[in-house]
Write an enzyme that holds these catalytic residues in place. Sequence first.
Site, PDB file in Angstrom:
ATOM      1  N   HIS B  50     -39.908  -6.456 -28.299  1.00 35.91           N
ATOM      2  CA  HIS B  50     -39.594  -5.066 -27.995  1.00 35.91           C
ATOM      3  C   HIS B  50     -38.763  -4.416 -29.106  1.00 35.91           C
ATOM      4  O   HIS B  50     -38.185  -5.102 -29.946  1.00 35.91           O
ATOM      5  CB  HIS B  50     -38.795  -4.985 -26.691  1.00 35.91           C
ATOM      6  N   ARG B 312     -38.354 -13.683 -14.002  1.00 35.97           N
ATOM      7  CA  ARG B 312     -37.280 -13.158 -14.850  1.00 35.97           C
ATOM      8  C   ARG B 312     -35.959 -13.519 -14.182  1.00 35.97           C
ATOM      9  O   ARG B 312     -35.799 -13.309 -12.978  1.00 35.97           O
ATOM     10  CB  ARG B 312     -37.388 -11.648 -14.960  1.00 35.97           C
TER      11      ARG B 312
END
Lengths: 419, 478
Positions: B50, B312
């Site tokens: 990212h 996550r």
Amino acid sequence: MQKITCDVLVIGAGPAGLAASIAAKQEGAEKVLIVERDESIGGILQQCIHPGFGLSYFEEELTGPEYYARFADKALELGVEVLLNTMVLDIGDTGVVCMSSKDGLSIIEAGSVVLAMGCRERTRFQLTIPGSRPSGVFTAGTAQRLMNRENAMVGRRVVILGSGDIGMIMARRITLEGAEVIAVVELNDYLAGLTRNKVQCLDDFEIPLLMKHTVTDIKGKKRVESVTVCEVDAENIPIPETAVEYPCDTLLLSVGLIPENELTHKAEIEISPITNGPVVNQYMQTSREDVFACGNVVHVNDLVDNVSLESERAGQCAAKYALGRLKKAEDVIQVQPGRNVRYICPQEIVNSGDGGEINLYFRVTSPEEKVRILVKTGDKVIVQKRALRVNPGEMEHIRFDAKEITSPDLTVEVMKEAI
Amino acid sequence: MKTDVVVIGAGAVGCAIARELSKYELDITVVEKNEDIGGDASKSNSAIIHTGYDASPGSLESELVVAANPMYDKIVRDLDVHFEPVGAILPAITDEQLEQLPAIKDKAMRNRVYDVEYLTREDVLRMEPEINPEVRAALYIPRESIIDPFVLVQAYAENAYANGVHFLLSTKVTDIRTGDGCVQSVITTGGEIETKWVINAAALYCDEIAGMVGKRCYDVVPRRGQFYILDKNTSCKVKHIVLPIPTKTTKGRLMCPTVHGNMLIGPTAEDLDDKSATETTADGLESIRIDVEKLVPRVNWRDAITQYSGLRPNRVPEGLHVDTYEDLNGYINLSGVRSTGLTLSVAMGKYVAQLMISLGMNAPFKKNFVEKRKGITRFADLSVEQQASLIEKQPLYGNIVCRCETVTEQEILDAIHRPLGARSVDAVKRRVRAGTGRCQAGFCTPKVIEILARELKMPASEIMKNEKGSYYVVGDMR
């Protein structure tokens, strides 16, 4: 990089490749070469140690290894050459690139090529079966290989999804090895494989067959611990209230086969979206005129006997092409699937005007009883035959002479018999 | 056993920290509960590096992600990792979404991601013809990139190993002993390790580790993400990371290419209690299909070759934290490392090293630090001439084991015999891709089992899919 030349190059030494190579030799091709990625010839028949092969071709019942051995002996006797442990990487414009440990990379220049790579199995992920991803979920063919070629037992309590032939045969095989097959589960209300396999592999061993059911969940962190089986409604959607969880250590999948067409794809040969194999004409010739195809790489067959016949035609025509004796495909007619016909193979017919036998193989879309199968040129019926029962799991075929074709509209249809 | 630093967890962050610390004259030990390096979340995510454009401005997460992104140019060269700066497109399909674009761009600026651009409808459809033709406009984020996440973690670990880091696999931390305001030792299923430093990079389990030293002031609530992978030959492909515009409740599902040419689609976001709930669900997968078709209407689900899910390590209360404690010298606690964990791993290594220096770590730089790591030669990526000469040198490159991905026997041997090598079928898969193709290991599983059994001198029945208990065969038939 070594260069090899041959008249006809056959890719794959399974039943299709072996039959094609023999026919090519018999047609007069001097050098016929088979390239095979496995360490031995025979293809998938090497692991098919059960009987049931050859009933129509040899009119006797053989095991898989016995069946291919007859072709292998003949091929070797005729002088067909075989490169084992050799993988074809690409069918290029300048030649076929292949490689092996022994010879490295080679380029083969061939007068014509026959694709005979067979097929692969659909997986749980292609069906999008949710759940955890433990060990113990095998396609039926992988389990068959482990058991019959590697001497390795795959599990003790087994659920089988799909009533395909390999699944039913493995149900019997696993039972004979002392493990338990809890059930064979089939989504549709008709059998995916041959009726004779249901009788011989399931009924005779009292293995339950659950029609209109499917697997909706797989549990187990490391190894399969259970699968959940649900009944499905008319649209094949699982009905949650009917869920039953079966403790087991193995789930086998026999949920369809897909022609193995990586090379066909790379060579930019036209592929049928229905069969997932190359589009062929009655010579088993693909959209690339020097490339022919036969067996399960074209469309998935139920019986190897049909593969052998179809492959002989491919081998013969490939040899004719290599020797410059095959007429160019000019006036091409598409064979149209009519009522209750899912697909037809070959999809195209070259109308050379010289006639010649056409043998159309096809599958119906849904099961039906007491029907009439018709081939029509325009509105005129060329040939028809009756069938007591048709089933998508069992391939049908019908023959006629090409000289009967008088219209560009050629249709195969299945009609209900008037009572 | 005695060491200077124990890193708990061999995921992306743990391995990146170990590698960074291996630049110093320190004795470092990584303790990992799984049988292979690679972590849990680090091996089941969207494989994206990212930029941080949508992080919370001013947060530690923003700082680390924004800092990490430009580091990948060098790290992927040094460590030989497949990386492609494909860029991301955020298409606005509806009027409502169109109105959101300025705020997203503004947030990117506040995160110092200055290269975000507007795209017109024509630009979008030219760059990415498969996007919903109703698209109004879009944002383009050029440095959003894709990577091979398995190999990134392996590369960190292998390079750390080359620089002297010890790895204890299949070893679980059961307790941490403290005394005199310092960490003393880490108790594991493999014995006690005396240490000066403990770095908790246990991600999903970092709350439990923190509890061992009385510092559990948060919980980890796993947030599951389910994904689809489609065949390389699928009829509808995208070239960029196609991101949805987030709503108040969800960041939405994306579609992007992988570095190997497959299509990756997902993830869901489901908060769960169970830290091992990595199954896929019918509802979750359906929700992905519905959402992604709004972005890319022609997605061909029939070309799905696999589905998977990852967890996550979501922190409650939220936020990325790196904590040290005045009353517990030598203990560093990482928590809230979520979906940006893969990206920020490289920056986290440097951040933790600097933090240790500020806390008095004064080990000198290693003079002979090995900066580079060479990956496994991937036969399929070479030219025909290179392939030919490779087989001449090593004939086992001529044996294809995985036909879908063209993986040779020599590559599988490399995966097994290199440092921290593969011991299971999945470990082979994550190193060289055997079994990741359209047949999903149907053809190569028997061969990979055979090669592992032969090379590790074990019976086939002891070859596992991954962890102990995940056997394939129950024994010989006779």
